[in-house]
Design a protein around this motif. Structure first.
Motif, PDB file in Angstrom:
ATOM      1  N   ARG A  39      -3.205 -17.408  18.240  1.00 22.62           N
ATOM      2  CA  ARG A  39      -3.644 -16.822  16.968  1.00 22.62           C
ATOM      3  C   ARG A  39      -2.740 -15.635  16.628  1.00 22.62           C
ATOM      4  NH1 ARG A  39      -7.399 -13.009  14.634  1.00 22.62           N
ATOM      5  NH2 ARG A  39      -8.324 -13.959  12.767  1.00 22.62           N
ATOM      6  N   CYS A  40      -2.532 -15.457  15.329  1.00 26.12           N
ATOM      7  CA  CYS A  40      -1.647 -14.392  14.844  1.00 26.12           C
ATOM      8  C   CYS A  40      -1.961 -13.061  15.529  1.00 26.12           C
ATOM      9  CB  CYS A  40      -1.823 -14.253  13.336  1.00 26.12           C
ATOM     10  SG  CYS A  40      -0.901 -12.872  12.649  1.00 26.12           S
ATOM     11  N   LEU A  41      -0.913 -12.476  16.128  1.00 24.36           N
ATOM     12  CA  LEU A  41      -1.099 -11.184  16.806  1.00 24.36           C
ATOM     13  C   LEU A  41      -1.275 -10.048  15.817  1.00 24.36           C
ATOM     14  CD1 LEU A  41       1.534 -11.171  19.677  1.00 24.36           C
ATOM     15  CD2 LEU A  41      -0.844 -10.546  19.852  1.00 24.36           C
ATOM     16  N   GLY A  42      -0.762 -10.247  14.614  1.00 27.05           N
ATOM     17  CA  GLY A  42      -0.780  -9.155  13.629  1.00 27.05           C
ATOM     18  C   GLY A  42      -1.911  -9.278  12.627  1.00 27.05           C
ATOM     19  N   ALA A  43      -2.940 -10.104  12.914  1.00 23.87           N
ATOM     20  CA  ALA A  43      -4.004 -10.327  11.917  1.00 23.87           C
ATOM     21  C   ALA A  43      -4.684  -9.012  11.511  1.00 23.87           C
ATOM     22  CB  ALA A  43      -5.032 -11.317  12.470  1.00 23.87           C
ATOM     23  N   ALA A  44      -5.040  -8.192  12.499  1.00 23.34           N
ATOM     24  CA  ALA A  44      -5.718  -6.922  12.175  1.00 23.34           C
ATOM     25  C   ALA A  44      -4.769  -5.993  11.426  1.00 23.34           C
ATOM     26  CB  ALA A  44      -6.210  -6.255  13.462  1.00 23.34           C
ATOM     27  N   PHE A  45      -3.502  -6.031  11.801  1.00 16.72           N
ATOM     28  CA  PHE A  45      -2.496  -5.208  11.121  1.00 16.72           C
ATOM     29  C   PHE A  45      -2.393  -5.629   9.653  1.00 16.72           C
ATOM     30  CE2 PHE A  45       1.649  -3.705   9.877  1.00 16.72           C
ATOM     31  CZ  PHE A  45       1.904  -2.589  10.659  1.00 16.72           C
ATOM     32  N   ALA A  46      -2.303  -6.957   9.430  1.00 11.70           N
ATOM     33  CA  ALA A  46      -2.152  -7.475   8.057  1.00 11.70           C
ATOM     34  C   ALA A  46      -3.380  -7.136   7.212  1.00 11.70           C
ATOM     35  CB  ALA A  46      -1.942  -8.992   8.108  1.00 11.70           C
ATOM     36  N   GLN A  47      -4.576  -7.283   7.793  1.00  9.83           N
ATOM     37  CA  GLN A  47      -5.794  -7.004   7.015  1.00  9.83           C
ATOM     38  C   GLN A  47      -5.897  -5.517   6.689  1.00  9.83           C
ATOM     39  OE1 GLN A  47      -8.116  -9.405   9.799  1.00  9.83           O
ATOM     40  NE2 GLN A  47      -9.153 -10.319   8.057  1.00  9.83           N
ATOM     41  N   MET A  48      -5.530  -4.657   7.652  1.00  9.79           N
ATOM     42  CA  MET A  48      -5.540  -3.218   7.391  1.00  9.79           C
ATOM     43  C   MET A  48      -4.539  -2.890   6.279  1.00  9.79           C
ATOM     44  SD  MET A  48      -3.355  -0.457   8.045  1.00  9.79           S
ATOM     45  CE  MET A  48      -2.262  -1.096   9.297  1.00  9.79           C
ATOM     46  N   GLU A  49      -3.358  -3.501   6.363  1.00  8.41           N
ATOM     47  CA  GLU A  49      -2.307  -3.203   5.391  1.00  8.41           C
ATOM     48  C   GLU A  49      -2.738  -3.625   3.987  1.00  8.41           C
ATOM     49  OE1 GLU A  49       1.339  -4.791   6.966  1.00  8.41           O
ATOM     50  OE2 GLU A  49       2.462  -4.172   5.188  1.00  8.41           O
ATOM     51  N   MET A  50      -3.310  -4.815   3.894  1.00 11.17           N
ATOM     52  CA  MET A  50      -3.751  -5.308   2.581  1.00 11.17           C
ATOM     53  C   MET A  50      -4.855  -4.402   2.033  1.00 11.17           C
ATOM     54  SD  MET A  50      -3.773  -9.430   3.217  1.00 11.17           S
ATOM     55  CE  MET A  50      -4.277  -9.859   1.550  1.00 11.17           C
ATOM     56  N   ASP A  51      -5.775  -3.998   2.915  1.00 16.38           N
ATOM     57  CA  ASP A  51      -6.888  -3.141   2.508  1.00 16.38           C
ATOM     58  C   ASP A  51      -6.375  -1.823   1.918  1.00 16.38           C
ATOM     59  OD1 ASP A  51      -9.478  -2.042   2.344  1.00 16.38           O
ATOM     60  OD2 ASP A  51      -9.286  -1.154   4.335  1.00 16.38           O
ATOM     61  N   ILE A  52      -5.453  -1.184   2.634  1.00 15.54           N
ATOM     62  CA  ILE A  52      -5.007   0.157   2.200  1.00 15.54           C
ATOM     63  C   ILE A  52      -4.123   0.055   0.950  1.00 15.54           C
ATOM     64  CG2 ILE A  52      -3.783   2.271   2.906  1.00 15.54           C
ATOM     65  CD1 ILE A  52      -6.395   1.811   4.458  1.00 15.54           C
ATOM     66  N   VAL A  53      -3.260  -0.961   0.887  1.00 19.33           N
ATOM     67  CA  VAL A  53      -2.402  -1.087  -0.306  1.00 19.33           C
ATOM     68  C   VAL A  53      -3.272  -1.343  -1.538  1.00 19.33           C
ATOM     69  CG1 VAL A  53      -0.592  -2.468  -1.425  1.00 19.33           C
ATOM     70  CG2 VAL A  53      -0.369  -1.863   0.992  1.00 19.33           C
ATOM     71  N   LEU A  54      -4.257  -2.203  -1.394  1.00 19.67           N
ATOM     72  CA  LEU A  54      -5.126  -2.528  -2.530  1.00 19.67           C
ATOM     73  C   LEU A  54      -5.942  -1.295  -2.949  1.00 19.67           C
ATOM     74  CD1 LEU A  54      -5.957  -4.897  -4.303  1.00 19.67           C
ATOM     75  CD2 LEU A  54      -7.669  -5.516  -2.596  1.00 19.67           C
ATOM     76  N   ARG A  55      -6.442  -0.575  -1.962  1.00 18.57           N
ATOM     77  CA  ARG A  55      -7.229   0.629  -2.284  1.00 18.57           C
ATOM     78  C   ARG A  55      -6.349   1.668  -2.986  1.00 18.57           C
ATOM     79  NH1 ARG A  55      -9.137   4.240   2.643  1.00 18.57           N
ATOM     80  NH2 ARG A  55      -7.056   5.075   2.310  1.00 18.57           N
ATOM     81  N   THR A  56      -5.132   1.848  -2.503  1.00 15.10           N
ATOM     82  CA  THR A  56      -4.217   2.825  -3.103  1.00 15.10           C
ATOM     83  C   THR A  56      -3.939   2.453  -4.559  1.00 15.10           C
ATOM     84  OG1 THR A  56      -3.207   3.045  -0.926  1.00 15.10           O
ATOM     85  CG2 THR A  56      -1.972   3.947  -2.787  1.00 15.10           C
ATOM     86  N   LEU A  57      -3.673   1.162  -4.764  1.00 11.69           N
ATOM     87  CA  LEU A  57      -3.371   0.680  -6.115  1.00 11.69           C
ATOM     88  C   LEU A  57      -4.537   0.982  -7.073  1.00 11.69           C
ATOM     89  CD1 LEU A  57      -2.107  -2.965  -6.755  1.00 11.69           C
ATOM     90  CD2 LEU A  57      -3.476  -1.742  -8.380  1.00 11.69           C
ATOM     91  N   LEU A  58      -5.747   0.667  -6.635  1.00 17.00           N
ATOM     92  CA  LEU A  58      -6.905   0.778  -7.536  1.00 17.00           C
ATOM     93  C   LEU A  58      -7.358   2.226  -7.708  1.00 17.00           C
ATOM     94  CD1 LEU A  58      -8.839  -2.358  -6.273  1.00 17.00           C
ATOM     95  CD2 LEU A  58      -7.694  -2.111  -8.479  1.00 17.00           C
ATOM     96  N   ARG A  59      -6.981   3.093  -6.761  1.00 15.19           N
ATOM     97  CA  ARG A  59      -7.294   4.515  -6.939  1.00 15.19           C
ATOM     98  C   ARG A  59      -6.339   5.141  -7.946  1.00 15.19           C
ATOM     99  NH1 ARG A  59      -9.002   6.896  -0.961  1.00 15.19           N
ATOM    100  NH2 ARG A  59     -11.038   5.882  -0.986  1.00 15.19           N
TER     101      ARG A  59
END
Ligand code: HEM
Length: 451
Positions: A380-400
C-alpha cells in the motif's frame, strides 16, 4: 498430475495479443471497463509486450490479493522499478522489500505528518501569491509546482543551491522517465546524443546533486533533530551501523518524488474540478475552511480519491507456484491487475457510485478493500497519509485566502500524464481574493524556515 493440468484461467477477450496491446495503450480504462462488464469481476487477457494477465474488480478479490504472502505474489518486476533502479522500493520483493518498508515507514507515519503542515501551508501560499483574480486559469500547473517543492523540502530536505538545482533538473528527468517507462527499448542509451543517452546524463547529474545533499546532511551537527525524510533515513542507517549507499538513497528519493509528486498534484486538480461543479459541497467546504473544522474536507478528499483515482490500476505477478483466485488456478508469471478504478466505482460497495457524494465518508473511514486509491496490503502507498495531509492543507489554504467560483461548465475529461490521470483542461478555476482580515493567512518567515 502435471503442473499444466492444474492450471485454469477465467474467460476473457479473445483478441490477438497485439490488438489487446493497442487497446491497453490507447484506452485502457475504457477497454477494461467494457471487459469487466462483459466477463464479471475477473477476466483473463493476454497483452503483447505485457504478458498474460487477469484483471480483478471488487473488495473480495482484492482482499485475497492484497493479503497474499510476498513470496507468492511479487510486484517488483515492472518498468517503473527498472527505470528507477535497484535502490527503488518499486523494484524490490520479499525480504528486501520488507526491510526497505521498515526503514521508510516510520518517517511516513500518520502522526508525524503534522510536522509538515506549516511547510505545506507556506508553499501553497507562496504559489497562490501569483494567482490571477477573476480570471479562469488551469490550476494543475500550480499544484505541480507546489507538490514538487514540498517533496524537495520535506523529503529531500533540500534548501538553497540544491533546491534550485533540483527544481531545474526534475522536469526534464520526469519527461525522460515517462518515455522510458512507455518504451524501455527506445529509450536505451544509444550514445550521448540519443534520447536515452541524454536521459542517462540527466540521471548522472541528479545523483551528483544528491551526493552533495547527503554530504551536507551528514556534516550537519543537528542531523538528529532534522525532520526531513532524508535525514530520518540517514539517521536509521547510522544507528544501525550501515554505510550510507549514495546511489541507492538517490534512487529511493527519486522513487518517492515520482510516486508522490504528480499523483498528489493531479488529485488536488480533480478536487478543484469536482467541487466547483458541486456548489453545495463548495459552500460547505468554504464555511468549514474558515474554522478549525476538517472532517468534511477530509470526507471530500476521500470521495475525490474514490471517484477520480489518479492511478487506475496497480499490479502483482504470480511467482513460483500456481495462485488460486476465485476458483481459478493462475500459473507463475501471470500478472494480476488490481483494477482500482473499477473497484472504487463498484456499486455493490458504493451505492450510486457515479454520484459525487462526500457524505458517504462523514463519521466513517473508507473500507480497506473497496476504496483502494492507494492500493493495499504490504505494498500500500507509503505516502498516503502524507498525500492526504498535503491535499487537506492546500485546500484549506486556498479557501481561506480566496472565494472559489462554482461553474456550470461540463465535467473535464481525463488525460494520462505518463503516471497519473489528470483533468484534461488542467482543472480550470476562477478565484477572487477575500478581504485580508478574513483570510487566516498564517504565512510567516519563521514557518518558511520550519524545516
Ligand atoms: C494522491 C496521491 C497518491 C496516490 C493516489 C498514490 C497511489 C499509490 C498506489 C496506487 C501505489 C501502489 C500500491 C499497491 O500496489 O498496492 C502507491 C505506491 C507507493 N506510493 Fe503512492 N500515491 C500517492 C502519493 C504518494 C506520496 C505523496 C508518496 C511519498 C511522498 C508516495 C509514495 C509511494 C511509495 C514509496 C509507494 C511504493 C510502496 C511499496 O511498493 O511498498 N505516494 N501509491
Amino acid at each position: 498430475m502435471s503442473a499444466a493440468a492444474d492450471i485454469s484461467l477465467p474467460p476473457g477477450p479473445r483478441n490477438p495479443k497485439r490488438v489487446n496491446a493497442a487497446l491497453f495503450l490507447a484506452a485502457r480504462n475504457r477497454a477494461f471497463h467494457r471487459w469487466h462488464q462483459q466477463y464479471g469481476d475477473i477476466f483473463f487477457v493476454d497483452i503483447a509486450g505485457f504478458g498474460p494477465a487477469v484483471s480483478i474488480r471488487g473488495a473480495e478479490l482484492h482482499r485475497k490479493v492484497f493479503t497474499a504472502k510476498g513470496n507468492i505474489l511479487h510486484a517488483g518486476d515492472n518498468a517503473l522499478g527498472r527505470t528507477l533502479g535497484e535502490g527503488s522500493i518499486f523494484s524490490m520483493d520479499e525480504e528486501e522489500h520488507l526491510a526497505e518498508r521498515r526503514k521508510l515507514l516510520p518517517p511516513f507515519h500518520g502522526e508525524r505528518m503534522r510536522s509538515y503542515e506549516n511547510l505545506v501551508e507556506f508553499e501553497a501560499n507562496r504559489e497562490m501569491d501569483s494567482w490571477p483574480s477573476n480570471e479562469p486559469f488551469p490550476t494543475i500547473k500550480s499544484f505541480n509546482r507546489v507538490t514538487l517543492r514540498i517533496i524537495l523540502r520535506a523529503v529531500f530536505g533540500a534548501e538553497g543551491r540544491e533546491l534550485s538545482q533540483l527544481e531545474e533538473i526534475i522536469p526534464p528527468i520526469t519527461r525522460y522517465g515517462q518515455m522510458r517507462v512507455a518504451s524501455e527499448r527506445l529509450m536505451r542509451d544509444y550514445g550521448r546524443h540519443s534520447p536515452g543517452g541524454r536521459g542517462e546524463a540527466l540521471m548522472a547529474r541528479f545523483h551528483e546533486i544528491i551526493r552533495n545533499l547527503i554530504d551536507k546532511h551528514l556534516s550537519d551537527p543537528d542531523l538528529e533533530e532534522r525532520i526531513d525524510i532524508l535525514a530520518l533515513m540517514l539517521n536509521t542507517d547510522l544507528k544501525e551501523g550501515r554505510a550510507v549507499d549514495y546511489q541507492a538513497t538517490g534512487e529511493e528519493l527519486m522513487t518517492i518524488l515520482v510516486a508522490g509528486h504528480e499523483t498528489t498534484a493531479s488529485s488536488l486538480a480533480w478536487t478543484i474540478e469536482r467541487v466547483t461543479r458541486h456548489p453545495e459541497v463548495l459552500d460547505r467546504l468554504t464555511v468549514d475552511a474558515r474554522t478549525d473544522e476538517s472532517e468534511y474536507r477530509l470526507a471530500v478528499i476521500n470521495e475525490v480519491l474514490r471517484i477520480r483515482p489518479v492511478i487506475g490500476m496497480t499490479g502483482r505477478s504470480v511467482f513460483a507456484e500456481n495462485f488460486e483466485l476465485d476458483g481459478w488456478k493462475l500459473p507463475a508469471g501471470t500478472r494480476v491487475i488490481c483494477n482500482i478504478r473499477e473497484t472504487n466505482m463498484d456499486s455493490n460497495a458504493h451505492p450510486e457510485a457515479d454520484h459525487f457524494n462526500p457524505d458517504r465518508y462523514l463519521g466513517k473511514k473508507p473500507d480497506t478493500y473497496s476504496w483502494i486509491p492507494f492500493g493495499g496490503g504490504m505494498r500500500r502507498c507509503l505516502g498516503a497519509a502524507f498525500a492526504q495531509m498535503e491535499m487537506d492543507i492546500v485546500l484549506r489554504t486556498l479557501l481561506r485566502r480566496f472565494d472559489l467560483a462554482a461553474t456550470n461548465r461540463l465535467a473535464e475529461g481525463e488525460k494520462f500524464k505518463g503516471l497519473a490521470y489528470a483533468p484534461s483542461k488542467g482543472a480550470v478555476a476562477m478565484v477572487r481574493p477575500r478581504q485580508e482580515a478574513d483570510t487566516g493567512n498564517t504565512r510567516t518567515p519563521v514557518q518558511a524556515a520550519a524545516i
